[in-house]
Design a protein around this motif. Sequence first.
Motif, PDB file in Angstrom:
ATOM      1  N   PRO A 162       0.810  -1.228   0.000  1.00 14.88           N
ATOM      2  CA  PRO A 162       0.000   0.000   0.000  1.00 14.88           C
ATOM      3  C   PRO A 162       0.841   1.276   0.000  1.00 14.88           C
ATOM      4  CG  PRO A 162      -0.844  -1.570   1.608  1.00 14.88           C
ATOM      5  CD  PRO A 162       0.460  -2.120   1.124  1.00 14.88           C
ATOM      6  N   THR A 163       2.094   1.163   0.430  1.00 14.86           N
ATOM      7  CA  THR A 163       2.978   2.333   0.446  1.00 14.86           C
ATOM      8  C   THR A 163       3.521   2.674  -0.936  1.00 14.86           C
ATOM      9  OG1 THR A 163       4.896   0.926   0.911  1.00 14.86           O
ATOM     10  CG2 THR A 163       3.697   1.824   2.812  1.00 14.86           C
ATOM     11  N   HIS A 164       3.316   1.783  -1.903  1.00 18.87           N
ATOM     12  CA  HIS A 164       3.903   1.984  -3.230  1.00 18.87           C
ATOM     13  C   HIS A 164       2.866   1.883  -4.352  1.00 18.87           C
ATOM     14  CE1 HIS A 164       7.582   1.587  -0.935  1.00 18.87           C
ATOM     15  NE2 HIS A 164       8.297   1.869  -2.017  1.00 18.87           N
ATOM     16  N   ARG A 165       1.639   2.239  -4.051  1.00 15.28           N
ATOM     17  CA  ARG A 165       0.600   2.250  -5.080  1.00 15.28           C
ATOM     18  C   ARG A 165       0.831   3.393  -6.070  1.00 15.28           C
ATOM     19  NH1 ARG A 165      -1.767  -2.699  -4.375  1.00 15.28           N
ATOM     20  NH2 ARG A 165      -2.723  -2.947  -2.319  1.00 15.28           N
ATOM     21  N   ARG A 166       0.208   3.237  -7.248  1.00 11.89           N
ATOM     22  CA  ARG A 166       0.180   4.285  -8.262  1.00 11.89           C
ATOM     23  C   ARG A 166       1.579   4.681  -8.748  1.00 11.89           C
ATOM     24  NH1 ARG A 166      -4.181   2.534  -7.620  1.00 11.89           N
ATOM     25  NH2 ARG A 166      -6.098   3.620  -7.020  1.00 11.89           N
ATOM     26  N   ARG A 167       2.467   3.685  -8.794  1.00 10.98           N
ATOM     27  CA  ARG A 167       3.807   3.957  -9.300  1.00 10.98           C
ATOM     28  C   ARG A 167       4.152   3.068 -10.490  1.00 10.98           C
ATOM     29  NH1 ARG A 167       7.746   4.648  -4.083  1.00 10.98           N
ATOM     30  NH2 ARG A 167       9.265   4.825  -5.794  1.00 10.98           N
ATOM     31  N   GLY A 168       3.149   2.411 -11.065  1.00  8.19           N
ATOM     32  CA  GLY A 168       3.365   1.575 -12.238  1.00  8.19           C
ATOM     33  C   GLY A 168       3.991   0.228 -11.947  1.00  8.19           C
ATOM     34  N   ILE A 169       4.019  -0.162 -10.661  1.00  7.84           N
ATOM     35  CA  ILE A 169       4.692  -1.415 -10.302  1.00  7.84           C
ATOM     36  C   ILE A 169       3.894  -2.629 -10.775  1.00  7.84           C
ATOM     37  CG2 ILE A 169       5.488  -2.832  -8.376  1.00  7.84           C
ATOM     38  CD1 ILE A 169       6.119  -0.243  -6.873  1.00  7.84           C
ATOM     39  N   ALA A 170       2.596  -2.638 -10.501  1.00  7.26           N
ATOM     40  CA  ALA A 170       1.774  -3.781 -10.912  1.00  7.26           C
ATOM     41  C   ALA A 170       1.821  -3.955 -12.430  1.00  7.26           C
ATOM     42  CB  ALA A 170       0.331  -3.595 -10.440  1.00  7.26           C
ATOM     43  N   ARG A 171       1.735  -2.850 -13.138  1.00  9.14           N
ATOM     44  CA  ARG A 171       1.796  -2.925 -14.595  1.00  9.14           C
ATOM     45  C   ARG A 171       3.113  -3.537 -15.054  1.00  9.14           C
ATOM     46  NH1 ARG A 171       2.345   2.196 -18.765  1.00  9.14           N
ATOM     47  NH2 ARG A 171       2.603   0.939 -20.662  1.00  9.14           N
ATOM     48  N   ALA A 172       4.214  -3.065 -14.485  1.00  5.10           N
ATOM     49  CA  ALA A 172       5.522  -3.576 -14.890  1.00  5.10           C
ATOM     50  C   ALA A 172       5.646  -5.060 -14.578  1.00  5.10           C
ATOM     51  CB  ALA A 172       6.630  -2.789 -14.198  1.00  5.10           C
ATOM     52  N   MET A 173       5.168  -5.477 -13.415  1.00  7.74           N
ATOM     53  CA  MET A 173       5.278  -6.886 -13.045  1.00  7.74           C
ATOM     54  C   MET A 173       4.440  -7.777 -13.949  1.00  7.74           C
ATOM     55  SD  MET A 173       5.556  -7.315  -8.937  1.00  7.74           S
ATOM     56  CE  MET A 173       3.805  -6.980  -8.720  1.00  7.74           C
ATOM     57  N   LEU A 174       3.180  -7.409 -14.168  1.00 12.93           N
ATOM     58  CA  LEU A 174       2.296  -8.264 -14.956  1.00 12.93           C
ATOM     59  C   LEU A 174       2.696  -8.285 -16.426  1.00 12.93           C
ATOM     60  CD1 LEU A 174      -0.950  -7.395 -13.075  1.00 12.93           C
ATOM     61  CD2 LEU A 174       0.014  -9.687 -13.328  1.00 12.93           C
ATOM     62  N   GLU A 175       3.065  -7.128 -16.958  1.00  9.58           N
ATOM     63  CA  GLU A 175       3.567  -7.134 -18.330  1.00  9.58           C
ATOM     64  C   GLU A 175       4.862  -7.937 -18.413  1.00  9.58           C
ATOM     65  OE1 GLU A 175       3.891  -3.183 -19.807  1.00  9.58           O
ATOM     66  OE2 GLU A 175       1.714  -2.890 -19.967  1.00  9.58           O
ATOM     67  N   GLY A 176       5.671  -7.848 -17.377  1.00  8.18           N
ATOM     68  CA  GLY A 176       6.914  -8.626 -17.338  1.00  8.18           C
ATOM     69  C   GLY A 176       6.649 -10.117 -17.332  1.00  8.18           C
ATOM     70  N   GLU A 177       5.632 -10.554 -16.593  1.00  5.98           N
ATOM     71  CA  GLU A 177       5.276 -11.967 -16.578  1.00  5.98           C
ATOM     72  C   GLU A 177       4.813 -12.431 -17.954  1.00  5.98           C
ATOM     73  OE1 GLU A 177       5.352 -14.377 -13.931  1.00  5.98           O
ATOM     74  OE2 GLU A 177       6.712 -12.797 -13.252  1.00  5.98           O
ATOM     75  N   VAL A 178       3.981 -11.635 -18.596  1.00  2.00           N
ATOM     76  CA  VAL A 178       3.460 -12.013 -19.911  1.00  2.00           C
ATOM     77  C   VAL A 178       4.598 -12.093 -20.930  1.00  2.00           C
ATOM     78  CG1 VAL A 178       1.989 -11.255 -21.818  1.00  2.00           C
ATOM     79  CG2 VAL A 178       1.142 -11.134 -19.461  1.00  2.00           C
ATOM     80  N   ARG A 179       5.459 -11.084 -20.933  1.00  2.00           N
ATOM     81  CA  ARG A 179       6.576 -11.102 -21.889  1.00  2.00           C
ATOM     82  C   ARG A 179       7.538 -12.252 -21.596  1.00  2.00           C
ATOM     83  NH1 ARG A 179       6.076  -5.176 -21.834  1.00  2.00           N
ATOM     84  NH2 ARG A 179       7.344  -5.152 -19.940  1.00  2.00           N
ATOM     85  N   ALA A 180       7.798 -12.523 -20.306  1.00  2.00           N
ATOM     86  CA  ALA A 180       8.701 -13.621 -19.950  1.00  2.00           C
ATOM     87  C   ALA A 180       8.132 -14.955 -20.402  1.00  2.00           C
ATOM     88  CB  ALA A 180       8.942 -13.627 -18.440  1.00  2.00           C
ATOM     89  N   ALA A 181       6.826 -15.146 -20.219  1.00  2.00           N
ATOM     90  CA  ALA A 181       6.188 -16.397 -20.630  1.00  2.00           C
ATOM     91  C   ALA A 181       6.269 -16.579 -22.137  1.00  2.00           C
ATOM     92  CB  ALA A 181       4.739 -16.413 -20.162  1.00  2.00           C
TER      93      ALA A 181
END
Length: 433
Positions: free
Chosen positions: A114-133
């Motif tokens: 909750p201390t790091h919301r709205r910083r594009g982290i979730a987007r980077a992680m999920l896009e990273g998972e999709v690209r890695a797969a």
Amino acid sequence: MSPIDARTVPADPTSHARLAAAGLDYRLVDGADRDALGRTLQAVSRGFLGPEVNDESLTEQHTQLADRRYTAVFDASIAEPEIPVATVDSWVTPLTIPGGELDMWAISGVTVSPTHRRRGIARAMLEGEVRAAAEAGLAMAGLTVTETTIYGRYGFGSAIPMSRWTIDVRRAGWSGGEPDGRVEFVSREQLARDLGEVHDRQRTLRAGEIAGWPRRWRQHAGLSSSVKDGDSVRGVRYVDADGAVRGAMAYRIAEGESDFALARLDIRHLAAETDDATAALLRFALQHDLVAEVRTDLRPVDDPLRWLVSDERGAVQTIRDHGWLRILDVPRALEARTYSAPATATLEVTDPLDLTTGTWHLEIGADGRAHVAPTDAAPDIRLGIAQLSSIFLGGVPALGLLAARRMAGDRAVAAALDVAFRPAQPPSLSIWY
């Protein structure tokens, strides 16, 4: 077992660079490093509002989830920089599809502090998972979700709806007869083994299921340190007339909410590979002494329970999304499964990550096999990769998406796709992951 070991797939460089520009470190966590894994699991538990991970839980997860690929985001500027501010874990598992199996990149443990919301982290992680797969050569990714509004933007589509039932047993009654075989109590240790063994056999019978893992069955049996009041879990199994175990059920008895003299029975998990096993275990629950209500979740949408009771108005079914899929390679995914009828369609697909963007000609023959190739022809159907992923297993109708304007095109072609894509039974996914 898949030849692809997710742990050998490197962190996505695009997401790494994006988060590095924001002063964050996106990297793989060494799952063999007990201390590093423990700090990651602390972040996961915190993200899901769970308790601190103790030594027992760490040992359990360290040994039973050894094949997971852990990826985390770190912030060197915080008070405890060694604890991740975001996490995700993944592995490769067989997904049952009509006509066989398809290796799938399974995603779980997605958290952002909750201390790091709205910083594009979730987007980077999920896009990273999709690209890695996709880079690893997988044609499909999948997950189950706690929030339904997040994942469509990354190309995931709700593909496997499931049922929740609330049964007033005094009204519903029973009309399903008495199956051959017997129901017997088992220890929780035996229950965990039975749940896993039955699931391994039954998961190949219906599209949508994935392979289980030991910790999941120990959690259902109340043996995991992550389960509160695990000793209140009870277990039974169904043994057929030939002496083979064909089903198992974990359940709990809770105090009734409206009538304190009568209890509520909550089915934690029911695994069955035959109709008789399903009926026998449900009959046990619905005819249990001193029980007024039975609740069960993650049941298929065509659950026979409706027809096993005398008064179906005493059994309330709620259908909701559960399994989400994301096609990573259109030709490989569509050609991997079999189909129920011939069909021809030209599909214009858009993809937020441009992995599958293009126009594809789909030709399904009388033998139930498909051929997919890129084409310059005018499309019959225009849709996003999330919508194509939704209809992939036949659990979501193309006509429904067309009516909702989630896709556009020729209604007759959409109807033909529904007939072709729909298997004899709708897909089912009986576990969370």
